[in-house]
Design an enzyme around this catalytic site. Structure first.
Site, PDB file in Angstrom:
ATOM      1  N   ASP A 170       0.820  -1.211   0.000  1.00 17.45           N
ATOM      2  CA  ASP A 170       0.000   0.000   0.000  1.00 17.45           C
ATOM      3  C   ASP A 170       0.854   1.261   0.000  1.00 17.45           C
ATOM      4  OD1 ASP A 170      -2.552   1.562   0.517  1.00 17.45           O
ATOM      5  OD2 ASP A 170      -1.435   2.038   2.330  1.00 17.45           O
ATOM      6  N   MET A 251      -6.470   7.179   3.534  1.00 12.10           N
ATOM      7  CA  MET A 251      -6.503   8.295   2.586  1.00 12.10           C
ATOM      8  C   MET A 251      -5.325   8.312   1.625  1.00 12.10           C
ATOM      9  SD  MET A 251      -9.240  10.011   3.054  1.00 12.10           S
ATOM     10  CE  MET A 251      -8.771  11.400   2.026  1.00 12.10           C
ATOM     11  N   ARG A 252      -4.402   7.353   1.753  1.00 12.60           N
ATOM     12  CA  ARG A 252      -3.203   7.410   0.911  1.00 12.60           C
ATOM     13  C   ARG A 252      -3.548   7.371  -0.566  1.00 12.60           C
ATOM     14  NH1 ARG A 252      -0.010   3.828   3.342  1.00 12.60           N
ATOM     15  NH2 ARG A 252       1.190   5.411   4.442  1.00 12.60           N
ATOM     16  N   ALA A 253      -4.500   6.535  -0.945  1.00 10.14           N
ATOM     17  CA  ALA A 253      -4.858   6.409  -2.359  1.00 10.14           C
ATOM     18  C   ALA A 253      -5.372   7.732  -2.914  1.00 10.14           C
ATOM     19  CB  ALA A 253      -5.905   5.318  -2.547  1.00 10.14           C
ATOM     20  N   VAL A 256      -2.401  10.090  -3.414  1.00  5.43           N
ATOM     21  CA  VAL A 256      -1.527   9.663  -4.513  1.00  5.43           C
ATOM     22  C   VAL A 256      -2.191   9.919  -5.865  1.00  5.43           C
ATOM     23  CG1 VAL A 256      -0.449   7.673  -5.633  1.00  5.43           C
ATOM     24  CG2 VAL A 256      -0.250   7.973  -3.158  1.00  5.43           C
TER      25      VAL A 256
END
Length: 293
Positions: A170, A251-253, A256
């Site tokens: 991830d 929230m990383r997606a 990115v």
């Protein structure tokens, strides 16, 4: 990078097919803060060839000349990777002496880890932290040192040799799965180009120099434009809805995809992110983050 009389890398622009791979690497070169690219595929699918080809033409992100290209060997120790602190110097000068490692060597350029799935998890964590933040912090016995570490991180792996833990998977900004071509004409062209390169590496590189230079110039122009690219609320909402639909955690997606979309817009000469840019970002940032039931 090559220098002196060294054999030139296979030109990036001469790689046949693998559009997703070449696009992901180019976007990472525009904005290393995307957080790295993971390339998954069997041997013989141009993973390493494309990475080395891009490194040979990318301008340094801190100005001046070509970007450094650093390859991390699997057996490297933690001190060799991140550097070390000489605490004895603390008593003499009042501050520890920092001995740079491979991460510092890659500052302004590209750090390449082949078979990243076989690297110790804690070292993968350190590399991903530095790639995303642009800083490297080394701590020893309560003493810390922070150094700039702005580099594009690229990891390659063959899934048949083992997977990355989901937590590490991830953390890679983008991921691309590469496979061998199922088109006969394309396979013929791949072999033709490889034979031409092996017979005369310098001549083959010279014939593709103009195309490679054009890619390098596009990356440099996109970097200069990136800070002025805006992401409208409409596209931020589109990103949020896509991530919710896929069911990603955290929230990383979202972050990115927005960052990748901005880099794509800059690469295409635009100063405003569009639906197309979001689509590209989602295609590269979501597949390895899909929730597995």
């Amino acid at each position: 990078m090559t220098g002196g009389g060294a054999r030139p890398s296979f030109p990036f622009s001469a790689v046949v097919g693998q559009d997703g791979l070449r696009l992901a690497l180019t976007l990472l070169a525009v904005d290393p803060g995307i957080g790295g690219v993971l390339i998954r595929g069997q041997k013989g699918t141009a993973k390493t060839t494309a990475v080395r080809g891009l490194a040979a033409l990318v301008p340094s992100s801190d100005g001046g000349g070509r970007a450094p290209f650093v390859e991390l060997p699997l057996g490297a120790t933690e001190d060799r990777v991140v550097g070390s602190l000489d605490l004895e110097a603390l008593a003499d000068s009042g501050r520890p002496s920092f001995r740079p490692g491979l991460v510092s060597d890659a500052h302004g350029g590209l750090l390449y880890v082949d078979e990243v799935n076989l690297l110790a998890d804690h070292l993968v964590d350190v590399l991903l932290d530095a790639a995303a933040s642009g800083r490297l912090t080394v701590e020893r016995d309560g003493v810390s040192h922070t150094a700039p570490a702005r580099f594009a991180l690229v990891g390659t792996m063959n899934p048949e040799e083992g997977e990355l833990r989901p937590q590490l998977l991830d953390r890679f900004g983008l991921a691309v799965d590469v496979v061998g071509s199922d088109d006969a004409a394309e396979r013929v062209e791949i072999v033709r180009r490889r034979r031409a390169y092996d017979a005369d590496p310098a001549g083959f590189a010279a014939r593709h120099a103009a195309a490679d230079s054009a890619v390098g110039a596009e990356i440099e122009a996109a970097r200069a434009r990136l800070a002025s690219v805006t992401v409208p609320d409409r596209e931020l909402t589109r990103i949020a809805l896509v991530c919710l639909e896929v069911g990603v955690e955290g929230m990383r997606a979202d972050v990115v995809i927005a960052r990748t979309a901005a880099a794509h817009a800059a690469l295409r000469g635009r100063d405003r992110v569009s639906e197309e840019d979001v689509r590209v970002g989602a295609e590269l940032a979501l597949p390895h983050r899909r929730r597995r039931d």
